[in-house]
Design a protein around this motif. Structure first.
Motif, PDB file in Angstrom:
ATOM      1  N   GLY A  45     -43.008 -21.638  -2.145  1.00 21.72           N
ATOM      2  CA  GLY A  45     -44.407 -21.757  -1.770  1.00 21.72           C
ATOM      3  C   GLY A  45     -44.703 -21.097  -0.438  1.00 21.72           C
ATOM      4  N   GLU A  46     -43.781 -21.235   0.516  1.00 14.89           N
ATOM      5  CA  GLU A  46     -43.967 -20.606   1.822  1.00 14.89           C
ATOM      6  C   GLU A  46     -43.936 -19.088   1.705  1.00 14.89           C
ATOM      7  OE1 GLU A  46     -44.466 -20.013   5.914  1.00 14.89           O
ATOM      8  OE2 GLU A  46     -44.956 -21.680   4.577  1.00 14.89           O
ATOM      9  N   ALA A  47     -43.059 -18.562   0.866  1.00  8.17           N
ATOM     10  CA  ALA A  47     -43.027 -17.112   0.645  1.00  8.17           C
ATOM     11  C   ALA A  47     -44.349 -16.637   0.038  1.00  8.17           C
ATOM     12  CB  ALA A  47     -41.856 -16.750  -0.264  1.00  8.17           C
ATOM     13  N   GLN A  48     -44.917 -17.443  -0.836  1.00  2.69           N
ATOM     14  CA  GLN A  48     -46.200 -17.082  -1.441  1.00  2.69           C
ATOM     15  C   GLN A  48     -47.333 -17.154  -0.422  1.00  2.69           C
ATOM     16  OE1 GLN A  48     -46.493 -19.627  -4.887  1.00  2.69           O
ATOM     17  NE2 GLN A  48     -44.694 -18.689  -5.838  1.00  2.69           N
ATOM     18  N   ARG A  49     -47.269 -18.111   0.484  1.00  2.00           N
ATOM     19  CA  ARG A  49     -48.270 -18.178   1.557  1.00  2.00           C
ATOM     20  C   ARG A  49     -48.228 -16.910   2.401  1.00  2.00           C
ATOM     21  NH1 ARG A  49     -48.498 -18.433   6.621  1.00  2.00           N
ATOM     22  NH2 ARG A  49     -46.247 -18.677   6.829  1.00  2.00           N
ATOM     23  N   VAL A  50     -47.022 -16.492   2.762  1.00  2.00           N
ATOM     24  CA  VAL A  50     -46.855 -15.277   3.555  1.00  2.00           C
ATOM     25  C   VAL A  50     -47.400 -14.069   2.794  1.00  2.00           C
ATOM     26  CG1 VAL A  50     -45.144 -13.716   4.558  1.00  2.00           C
ATOM     27  CG2 VAL A  50     -44.923 -16.187   4.880  1.00  2.00           C
ATOM     28  N   ARG A  51     -47.129 -14.014   1.503  1.00  2.00           N
ATOM     29  CA  ARG A  51     -47.606 -12.903   0.677  1.00  2.00           C
ATOM     30  C   ARG A  51     -49.137 -12.877   0.640  1.00  2.00           C
ATOM     31  NH1 ARG A  51     -48.381  -7.992  -0.985  1.00  2.00           N
ATOM     32  NH2 ARG A  51     -49.243  -7.862  -3.072  1.00  2.00           N
ATOM     33  N   ILE A  52     -49.770 -14.022   0.469  1.00  2.00           N
ATOM     34  CA  ILE A  52     -51.233 -14.070   0.425  1.00  2.00           C
ATOM     35  C   ILE A  52     -51.825 -13.573   1.737  1.00  2.00           C
ATOM     36  CG2 ILE A  52     -53.230 -15.630   0.377  1.00  2.00           C
ATOM     37  CD1 ILE A  52     -51.637 -17.307  -1.691  1.00  2.00           C
ATOM     38  N   GLU A  53     -51.284 -14.028   2.846  1.00  2.00           N
ATOM     39  CA  GLU A  53     -51.812 -13.587   4.140  1.00  2.00           C
ATOM     40  C   GLU A  53     -51.611 -12.086   4.329  1.00  2.00           C
ATOM     41  OE1 GLU A  53     -51.919 -16.273   7.618  1.00  2.00           O
ATOM     42  OE2 GLU A  53     -50.230 -17.257   6.612  1.00  2.00           O
ATOM     43  N   ALA A  54     -50.459 -11.573   3.906  1.00  2.00           N
ATOM     44  CA  ALA A  54     -50.214 -10.136   4.020  1.00  2.00           C
ATOM     45  C   ALA A  54     -51.184  -9.345   3.140  1.00  2.00           C
ATOM     46  CB  ALA A  54     -48.771  -9.822   3.642  1.00  2.00           C
ATOM     47  N   LEU A  55     -51.472  -9.871   1.962  1.00  2.00           N
ATOM     48  CA  LEU A  55     -52.398  -9.207   1.049  1.00  2.00           C
ATOM     49  C   LEU A  55     -53.817  -9.218   1.613  1.00  2.00           C
ATOM     50  CD1 LEU A  55     -52.728  -7.874  -1.709  1.00  2.00           C
ATOM     51  CD2 LEU A  55     -52.913 -10.156  -2.718  1.00  2.00           C
ATOM     52  N   TRP A  56     -54.256 -10.361   2.107  1.00  2.00           N
ATOM     53  CA  TRP A  56     -55.571 -10.414   2.756  1.00  2.00           C
ATOM     54  C   TRP A  56     -55.646  -9.409   3.911  1.00  2.00           C
ATOM     55  CZ3 TRP A  56     -56.342 -16.453   3.411  1.00  2.00           C
ATOM     56  CH2 TRP A  56     -56.621 -17.014   2.164  1.00  2.00           C
TER      57      TRP A  56
END
Length: 217
Positions: free
Chosen positions: A131-142
C-alpha cells in the motif's frame, strides 16, 4: 424526467459512485440522481433493478444504460466535447487516459488500507508495504501530470478532466488518512476538495442518517 439519471450509492463511502457524479456536477452536465442504499438486505435486489452488473454507478441516458465508471466518462466525453473531459493535446490525453486506467484497475492495497469513509476523523494511518508503494506511485503520477501539463490550473492537467474525477476518491483518502502531505500533494488535494462539486458531495454525505460506515471503519 431528466435526460440523464445517474444511479449511485451512499455518498459517505461509495467511492466509485463519486467519480462520474463529481465529473457531471463539476462540468455542469444536468442529471437526476438515482440512489441505491448499500449494505442493506434489499441492496442486491435494488441494484439488480437498475444495473446489469449489480453495481453502481450506472448512467441511464433516455433508456440507454452505461455501466463502469470509465465507460460513463468516455460516453460523456463523446456527448459533450466542449466540456473537455480529456485534454486536447494528444500527449496530455494519452497520459490522462493512462493515469485514469491505472486508477481503475490498480492500487488495491491502498484502497483497502485506506477505505473511503467521510465520517472518519482525520489522522495518519500507516499502510502495509504494498500500500505504501502504491501511495508513492500515486503521488509520483500526480506530480508528473502537474509538472508536464498542469501549469494552466490547479488540476492534474490544468483544467478539470476525467483523470481528476477518477482520482477524486483517492483525494479523500489522502486527506483522511495521509497525515502531513508533501506540499504539492497537499495543494492538489486542497484544490480538489475546494471544488463546488466535492464540497456538495461532502455536505450531502454528512446529512446521511444511516449508521454505515462507522467512524472507525
Amino acid at each position: 424526467m431528466a435526460e440523464f439519471t445517474l444511479y449511485i450509492g451512499n455518498k459517505c463511502f461509495s467511492s466509485w459512485s463519486l467519480r462520474p457524479w463529481v465529473a457531471m456536477k463539476q462540468l455542469d452536465i444536468p442529471f437526476e440522481e438515482g440512489f441505491v442504499r448499500l449494505r442493506t438486505p434489499g441492496t442486491a435486489a435494488d441494484l439488480a433493478a437498475v444495473s446489469p452488473t449489480g453495481q453502481v454507478p450506472v448512467l441511464n441516458h433516455d433508456g440507454r444504460i452505461i455501466w463502469e465508471t470509465l465507460a460513463i466518462l468516455e460516453y460523456l466525453a463523446d456527448l459533450f466535447p466542449g466540456k473537455k473531459l480529456w485534454p486536447a493535446d494528444i500527449g496530455a490525453r494519452a497520459l490522462a487516459r493512462s493515469a485514469a486506467t491505472e486508477m481503475h484497475s490498480g492500487f488495491r492495497e491502498l484502497r483497502y488500507g485506506w477505505p473511503m469513509n467521510l465520517r472518519r476523523p482525520k489522522g495518519h494511518k500507516p499502510l502495509d508495504a504494498e500500500g505504501e508503494a502504491q501511495r508513492v506511485r500515486i503521488e509520483a503520477l500526480w506530480r508528473e501530470c502537474r509538472e508536464k501539463y498542469g501549469k494552466g490550473g490547479p488540476f492534474l492537467f490544468g483544467h478539470f478532466t476525467a483523470a481528476d474525477a477518477m482520482y477524486a476518491p483517492v483525494v479523500t483518502r489522502f486527506d483522511t488518512y495521509g497525515g502531513t502531505l508533501a506540499p504539492d500533494t497537499r495543494a492538489y488535494v486542497d484544490a480538489m476538495l475546494a471544488t463546488p462539486a466535492m464540497r456538495y458531495w461532502y455536505s450531502e454525505a454528512a446529512r446521511e442518517a444511516w449508521p454505515e460506515p462507522g467512524p472507525d471503519e
